[in-house]
Enzyme design. Sequence first.
Site, short mmCIF file in Angstrom:
data_model
loop_
_atom_site.label_atom_id
_atom_site.label_comp_id
_atom_site.label_asym_id
_atom_site.label_seq_id
_atom_site.Cartn_x
_atom_site.Cartn_y
_atom_site.Cartn_z
N THR A 1 0.85 -1.20 0.00
CA THR A 1 0.00 0.00 0.00
C THR A 1 0.88 1.24 0.00
OG1 THR A 1 -1.88 -1.07 1.03
CG2 THR A 1 -1.66 1.28 1.42
N GLN B 1 -4.21 -7.15 -6.65
CA GLN B 1 -4.75 -7.67 -5.40
C GLN B 1 -6.16 -7.13 -5.18
OE1 GLN B 1 -3.49 -6.55 -1.40
NE2 GLN B 1 -3.10 -8.70 -0.94
N ASN C 1 -4.46 -10.12 6.71
CA ASN C 1 -4.24 -8.84 7.40
C ASN C 1 -5.47 -8.17 8.03
OD1 ASN C 1 -1.65 -9.34 6.66
ND2 ASN C 1 -1.56 -7.84 5.02
N ARG D 1 -4.07 -14.62 -0.82
CA ARG D 1 -3.08 -14.33 0.23
C ARG D 1 -3.70 -14.56 1.60
NH1 ARG D 1 0.63 -9.10 2.04
NH2 ARG D 1 2.56 -10.25 1.84
N ASN E 1 -4.96 -5.04 12.34
CA ASN E 1 -6.36 -4.61 12.30
C ASN E 1 -7.25 -5.38 13.27
OD1 ASN E 1 -5.92 -2.57 10.29
ND2 ASN E 1 -5.60 -4.24 8.84
#
Length: 374
Positions: free
Chosen positions: A25, A97, A181, A230, A238
């Site tokens: 990112t 992604q 994530n 992924r 998070n």
Amino acid sequence: MGKLFEPTLVGDIAVRNRIVMAPLTRNRSPGAIPNDLNVEYYRQRASAGLIITEGTAITQQGQGYADVPGLYKPEALDGWKRVTKAVHEAGGKIVVQLWHVGRVSHTSLQPNGAKPVSSTSTIAKTRTYVINADGTGTFTETSEPRALDTAEIAGIVEDFRRAARDAIDAGFDGVEIHGANGYLIDQFLRSGVNDRTDQYGGSIENRARFLFEVVDAVTKEVGAGRTAIRLSPVTPSNDSTDADPQSIFTYVVEGLAKYKLAFIHVVEGQTGGDRNFQQGDKPFDYKALHLAYRKAGGQSDWLVNNGYDRQAAIDAVESGRADLVSFGKPFIANPDLVERLQKDLPLNRPDQATFYGGGSNGYTDYPALEEEAA
Ligand code: 8OZ
């Protein structure tokens, strides 16, 4: 050192080496539209065997941070067409992604200022990045989410399918579903987040249902050989927790075995951090996960990530522990990372201060070796 630098076929994608640029990112696409600077950034890194783009929002609802790119506007698809063309002209391969952040968002980023959606209505103890009225960026608490109704979930699966189709039409070689994530798919997987009482919550089978529905829809649309996923079994990012990650991720990879995906991307340890990070009461066994996948008949490439250096990557691929290795921060600072690894030359160091947001500084101005020599 051989194999890491040799070509191979990753699903339907022919790559010139087994070094993958991890999704990163960078918050440099205002309006969610890839621009000339983004084209240049990816073009510079095209010597990677495969580039995985930064997380790219499948819908505005799936967007959780300012200035990350999307796939949901015609102008964004035009921008991505220029990126894929530039990478292909430089001899590289690139997958996008596919990202839905779920509750890791802010009302100011959502359609009509609505609440972000999730598996739960519990707020994530985490922060996101928004742009203030004066144009400056700040990190702020995420907004309280709304738990999706059971009947709405098919609509989100459809959003993934449509985005995958649009991605292929924009020239991508494939898609990586972001299941890691602490974002939406992970919000369904994790026992510490998912508090549903419908068929998407409770048992491992139920918590993994959304993931499999997405994989099913995307593979039917674009082909399994152009689809990847992924996963980050222990990452606490998070506000993501699970009492027994080994059990659910074993179930997930065993279920993925029947799809001939391009690759399974596994973050070992805490994403971008401690490789030995643990959740639940025992260390996570990545070798056992890989073995469970192979025993279930899984044939996809096994892509590993997190803190690999040159030697660790060479060893992982030579030993068969992995088929591919992805690098994140080293690719930020070294557009020609493959050449540097191949020749065992020193690496530029990444500057944390310019990871998120800004312009060309810390983005497209890291020198390649030939520029350093000049
Ligand atoms: C860093 C900052 C914002 C988002 C992830 C997409 O962790 C991200 C992300 C990373 O997968």
